[in-house]
Every structure is written in C-alpha cells, then in structure tokens.
Design a protein around this motif. Sequence first.
Motif, PDB file in Angstrom:
ATOM      1  N   ALA A 199       0.826  -1.206   0.000  1.00 36.75           N
ATOM      2  CA  ALA A 199       0.000   0.000   0.000  1.00 36.75           C
ATOM      3  C   ALA A 199       0.853   1.245   0.000  1.00 36.75           C
ATOM      4  N   GLU A 200       0.482   2.172  -0.856  1.00 32.52           N
ATOM      5  CA  GLU A 200       1.118   3.481  -0.904  1.00 32.52           C
ATOM      6  C   GLU A 200       0.093   4.454  -1.415  1.00 32.52           C
ATOM      7  N   ASP A 201      -0.073   5.535  -0.693  1.00 36.45           N
ATOM      8  CA  ASP A 201      -1.092   6.509  -1.055  1.00 36.45           C
ATOM      9  C   ASP A 201      -0.809   7.064  -2.448  1.00 36.45           C
ATOM     10  N   PRO A 202      -1.664   6.752  -3.443  1.00 38.02           N
ATOM     11  CA  PRO A 202      -1.389   7.222  -4.801  1.00 38.02           C
ATOM     12  C   PRO A 202      -1.423   8.734  -4.922  1.00 38.02           C
ATOM     13  N   ALA A 232      -3.668  -2.644   0.011  1.00 37.18           N
ATOM     14  CA  ALA A 232      -2.785  -2.933  -1.112  1.00 37.18           C
ATOM     15  C   ALA A 232      -3.096  -1.989  -2.258  1.00 37.18           C
ATOM     16  N   LEU A 233      -2.143  -1.852  -3.169  1.00 37.08           N
ATOM     17  CA  LEU A 233      -2.295  -0.996  -4.336  1.00 37.08           C
ATOM     18  C   LEU A 233      -2.539  -1.874  -5.552  1.00 37.08           C
ATOM     19  N   THR A 252       3.045   7.697   3.443  1.00 39.34           N
ATOM     20  CA  THR A 252       2.887   6.846   2.273  1.00 39.34           C
ATOM     21  C   THR A 252       2.478   5.425   2.619  1.00 39.34           C
ATOM     22  N   LYS A 253       2.924   4.892   3.743  1.00 37.53           N
ATOM     23  CA  LYS A 253       2.586   3.533   4.096  1.00 37.53           C
ATOM     24  C   LYS A 253       1.180   3.490   4.683  1.00 37.53           C
ATOM     25  N   ALA A 254       0.391   2.549   4.249  1.00 33.41           N
ATOM     26  CA  ALA A 254      -0.989   2.439   4.710  1.00 33.41           C
ATOM     27  C   ALA A 254      -1.411   0.983   4.699  1.00 33.41           C
ATOM     28  N   LYS A 272      -9.966   3.370  -0.759  1.00 36.48           N
ATOM     29  CA  LYS A 272      -9.487   4.438   0.115  1.00 36.48           C
ATOM     30  C   LYS A 272      -9.011   5.656  -0.657  1.00 36.48           C
ATOM     31  N   LEU A 314      -5.891   2.464  -4.089  1.00 36.67           N
ATOM     32  CA  LEU A 314      -5.535   1.961  -2.769  1.00 36.67           C
ATOM     33  C   LEU A 314      -6.786   1.355  -2.154  1.00 36.67           C
ATOM     34  N   ASP A 322      -8.645  -1.485   0.714  1.00 37.54           N
ATOM     35  CA  ASP A 322      -8.524  -2.151   2.007  1.00 37.54           C
ATOM     36  C   ASP A 322      -9.459  -3.352   1.998  1.00 37.54           C
TER      37      ASP A 322
END
Length: 347
Positions: free
Chosen positions: A35-38, A273-274, A268-270, A307, A315, A317
């Motif tokens: 996961a990474e906030d796009p 998954a991306l 950035t970490k969440a 998300k 992103l 969940d």
Amino acid sequence: MPVMMAVAFLAGLTGCSRPEPEQAKTVLVVAARPAEDPAGVAIGVVRSASLHAVAAQNGGRVEKLLVDVGAHVRAGQVLAMFDSRAENLKLASATADAARLSAVAEERRHNFKRMDALMRASAISQSAFDAAKADARSTEKAAASARDLAALAKRDLDLTAVRSPIDGVVAARPVRLSDTVAPGTVMFEVDGQGPREVVTSAPAAAVALLQPGMSLRLRMNGSEGRGVVTEIGERVSANSSRDIRVRIASGDFAPGSVVEIVLAPDRTKAAGALVPASAVIAPAGTAKAVFIVTADGRLKRVPVSLKAIGSAGALVDGAVRPGDRVVAAGASFLTDGMAVKPVLTAR
C-alpha cells in the motif's frame, strides 16, 4: 423385447457419458503491491534550473549546424549559421551608401566653411550663405542615416550566427540542417550545469500539506534521492491540481530523467494494497470488489473498500495482500469460482 433392449442399451450409454471439462478463461493479472497513497506521488521530468533556450532572432534557412546534443560550449560560441548571402549584399550596399554620403557631407562642410569666410568678408549674399549652410546640414543628416542603416545591416549579418549565451552543455537541438525557421524559434537548449529541478503538478489536497523548504524523497528505477520544495503554485487547475517546483538536493538524476516525487513521505505507508484502478468493480447494488486468482486457478471475489485513487493505482482495504494475483481488467464479466488461466502483465 427388442424395443426394451434398445432402450436399455441407450440408457447404458447415457450413464457412461462424462460432462465436458470446464474451459479455463484467460485473464490478465497483476501482483498487488504494498500500500502506498497514490495521491502522495507525483511524476515529473528533471530539468536544469539554468537551462537557456537559444532562439533565432531574425530567422532564415539553416546553412550550418556546428554542435550536437551533448556538446560542451562556451559563451559566445557559434552554434549554427543561417544563409547570409542576402545580409552580405545589404551590408555591402549600405556600407557603400554610407561612404558615398559621408564623402559628400565632408565636401559640403568644406564648402560651408569657405562660404562662411566669404560672408564675414561681405563677399557673398546672405541667401548664398544660407543655402550653403542648409546644404551642409542636410547632407550630414543623410550621411548619419546611411551610417545607421549600415550598422543595422551589420547587426542583421551578425544575427545569422546563432551563439550560446552561456558556458554549458547542449541539452536539445530541435532544428535540422536546411530548415527554414521563423524569428523566435527555439533552436537550442543549453544546460548551464547548475542546480537541477523538477516542475510538475499534483493533487491539490496533497500539495496543501507541503511548504517551501520541505525535503521530499525522489525515486527513479530503484535509485533514490532527495529534493527540496522551492515553489508552490497558488492556482488550482480544472483537474484539482497545483504546480510545484522541487530542487534536487541529492541523487543521480540527469536532465530529462522521469522521477517520482513522494509528496508525503511520512504518510505513504498504509493498510491494504495498491491495485490497478480497472481491477475494482462495483456492479449496481453491490459492494466494491476485486477478483484474485487462487492457487488452484480459480477466481475468488474479494470485497474491498476504496481508500484513494490516483496515477499510481487504487488503494484498497480488504482481504487483498501484496503479491496476490489480481485480475487487472475485464473483471465485470467474470464470476466467482470460475476457472481461469492467469497471464501476468506489466503494471
């Protein structure tokens, strides 16, 4: 009796037949990423902060190209030459006119001095004196105008040589030999080998968290560096983005390189998954979901919550883990439990 035997024979054949094997459908899949906030990532192209565009002032047909991309040049060095035959002829003609009129003006000045001496001796009339004076003045003005025209012709001839304004390296040369270019056309870009920067745009919500002087992480093909925010645009565009300017502080990023700017490194970490945005389906009246391919080659519908979504993907969940094989596209036409043949595709 024969009829009963025939019926029994057909019944036996029916009982021995087997159902046709299920045909596996080919699907394109990608591996879910951590996961990474796009919205926290922007893409930009590295450029030199001291990049100078060298444009043609007068234009013309390119007769000589003396340097190519990558060449080291000095300030004042000639980079290209236009066809200068017309300018040479104009300069020759203007120079000749200036010389001729200067000679005439000199002659009329001497004549006026002589007439002035005669006038003092009362040897000529006032009208003759005034005529000599006017003649001297008009020819001097004509000679000065001719000299100005010759200077302009000399300048136009000088402009047929395109010169570098600075010491540096040729970063671009969009013109070709024999091209006819209009005045103002950029012919070269010269990198002054100064600081490098990235100018790009990003979602306004992410840019709102930035401020000048903030240090950001830069990434390119596995290598990393750091950048410093130097400027943030005030205007929000129609697609809800704002411009940012980031000066590169470290990292091997040459001008022209495409880099990722991590806009909020501490966020950035969440969880989740991306995945590709096209992998998320939401048929009418149902929750959002993705299809993953199980180890036995069947589809499993996994409910997810969306998300965030951006250029890097969606992103999500839910019960999706990094490394899961997610159907990248066309999931709306698939069903839970279907046998598939997964084909891994690039992200």
